[in-house]
Structure formats: C-alpha cells, structure tokens
Design a protein around this motif. Structure first.
Motif, PDB file in Angstrom:
ATOM      1  N   GLU A 183       0.831  -1.207   0.000  1.00 14.64           N
ATOM      2  CA  GLU A 183       0.000   0.000   0.000  1.00 14.64           C
ATOM      3  C   GLU A 183       0.866   1.258   0.000  1.00 14.64           C
ATOM      4  N   PHE A 207     -12.487   1.858   1.945  1.00 14.32           N
ATOM      5  CA  PHE A 207     -12.482   1.260   3.277  1.00 14.32           C
ATOM      6  C   PHE A 207     -13.841   0.773   3.746  1.00 14.32           C
ATOM      7  N   GLY A 227      -4.812   7.465   4.771  1.00 12.01           N
ATOM      8  CA  GLY A 227      -6.263   7.397   4.662  1.00 12.01           C
ATOM      9  C   GLY A 227      -6.858   6.373   5.618  1.00 12.01           C
ATOM     10  N   LYS A 228      -6.211   5.225   5.757  1.00 14.14           N
ATOM     11  CA  LYS A 228      -6.693   4.199   6.685  1.00 14.14           C
ATOM     12  C   LYS A 228      -6.652   4.688   8.130  1.00 14.14           C
ATOM     13  N   ARG A 229      -5.597   5.414   8.484  1.00 15.79           N
ATOM     14  CA  ARG A 229      -5.517   5.958   9.852  1.00 15.79           C
ATOM     15  C   ARG A 229      -6.667   6.921  10.116  1.00 15.79           C
ATOM     16  N   THR A 281      -2.490   5.790   1.044  1.00 15.26           N
ATOM     17  CA  THR A 281      -3.501   4.826   1.463  1.00 15.26           C
ATOM     18  C   THR A 281      -3.379   4.550   2.952  1.00 15.26           C
ATOM     19  N   GLU A 282      -2.167   4.423   3.442  1.00 18.58           N
ATOM     20  CA  GLU A 282      -1.963   4.203   4.881  1.00 18.58           C
ATOM     21  C   GLU A 282      -2.483   5.386   5.691  1.00 18.58           C
ATOM     22  N   ILE A 302     -11.288   7.114  -0.774  1.00 22.77           N
ATOM     23  CA  ILE A 302     -10.807   6.408   0.418  1.00 22.77           C
ATOM     24  C   ILE A 302     -11.979   5.875   1.241  1.00 22.77           C
ATOM     25  N   TRP A 356      -9.518   6.968   8.513  1.00 26.42           N
ATOM     26  CA  TRP A 356     -10.754   6.182   8.487  1.00 26.42           C
ATOM     27  C   TRP A 356     -10.979   5.470   9.816  1.00 26.42           C
ATOM     28  N   ASN A 357      -9.937   4.829  10.323  1.00 25.13           N
ATOM     29  CA  ASN A 357     -10.080   4.084  11.574  1.00 25.13           C
ATOM     30  C   ASN A 357     -10.407   4.999  12.751  1.00 25.13           C
TER      31      ASN A 357
END
Length: 148
Positions: free
Chosen positions: A72, A111, A79-81, A76-77, A107, A83-84
């Motif tokens: 990734e 997710f 975005g994941k942070r 993207t990483e 994003i 998102w979470n």
C-alpha cells in the motif's frame, strides 16, 4: 458568465477544488453567492463521478497491485488511519482541507462505506466547506477593502 464557468471547472478539478477556487472567484469580484453555488456544483459532480465509477477503479487497482506485488502507498496508509479514527463523516469533513474531496470519497469507499453514505457525507462536507470558504473570503475581503 465565462468567469463562472471557470469557477465550475476549477472546482471540478482535483487539487484545485473549492478551497482555492472559491476565494479566487470572490477576490476577482464575482458574486460570493454564485461562486459558492457554482463551485459546489462543479466539485460535487466530479465527486459523484468518483463514487459511481469507484467499483471499476477498485477492480483495476486490485488486479494491477496483484500483478506487481505492490504494498500500500503512504497515502492509502494515511487514509486508513483517518478512516479508523473518524469513519466516513471524519474523512468527508476533513477531506477538503487534508487530502481533497475526490480522494476522500475514494478512500471512504475503499475502506467500506457504501455509495449512499459516501454521497450524503461528501455532499454535507462540500456544502459546509463551500460556505466556510465563501463566507470567510467575502467577509475578510470586505473588511480588507474597507480598511485600505
């Protein structure tokens, strides 16, 4: 009329978007109400294209990454942070000032947000930020021109 078309077009282009186009339109002497409305429509239409076309892009990206064995990206990483921590409302509301509305919509869908949820939250976010950028610019520019 041509100037408003440029506002529409600028708001539709990723990275220019509402944060830049609205202040530039208002400072150039266009009506704040029409600039805000035109920029909202321009940005929202292209975000809707991202939301509607998401599945095809996701399938293409997954097949491309499988072939290359890619990990990734840092985006993207990041975005994941986000998102979470904040979910679709957070990604949508932070998107215009952190990563851009188009990437925020992508994003969110990537997710797990459904298209309806993404559309609703992105509409709220783009409307809110359009008003914030428009009102702040109009008030700030008016205050600046009155004092000088």
């Amino acid at each position: 009329m041509f100037e408003y078309f440029l506002v529409f077009l600028g708001a539709a282009i990723p990275w220019l978007e509402i944060a830049l186009v609205i202040p530039l339109g208002i400072i150039s002497g266009l009506s704040p109400v029409w600039v805000i409305l035109t920029a909202f429509i321009g940005n929202m239409l292209t975000v809707l294209v991202v939301i509607v076309g998401f599945q095809k892009v996701k399938e293409w990206m997954e097949s491309r990454n499988r072939k290359k064995g890619k990990a990734e990206s840092k985006r993207t990483e990041r975005g994941k942070r986000i998102w979470n921590k904040y979910g679709m409302p957070g990604v949508a509301l932070l998107g215009p000032i952190v990563i851009g509305t188009h990437i925020a919509a992508f994003i969110g869908l990537l997710f797990g947000a459904n298209k309806t949820n993404a559309t609703v939250w992105m509409s709220i976010s783009i409307a809110l930020w359009s008003l914030v950028f428009g009102i702040a610019t109009a008030l700030g520019f008016d205050l600046f021109t009155r004092n000088f």
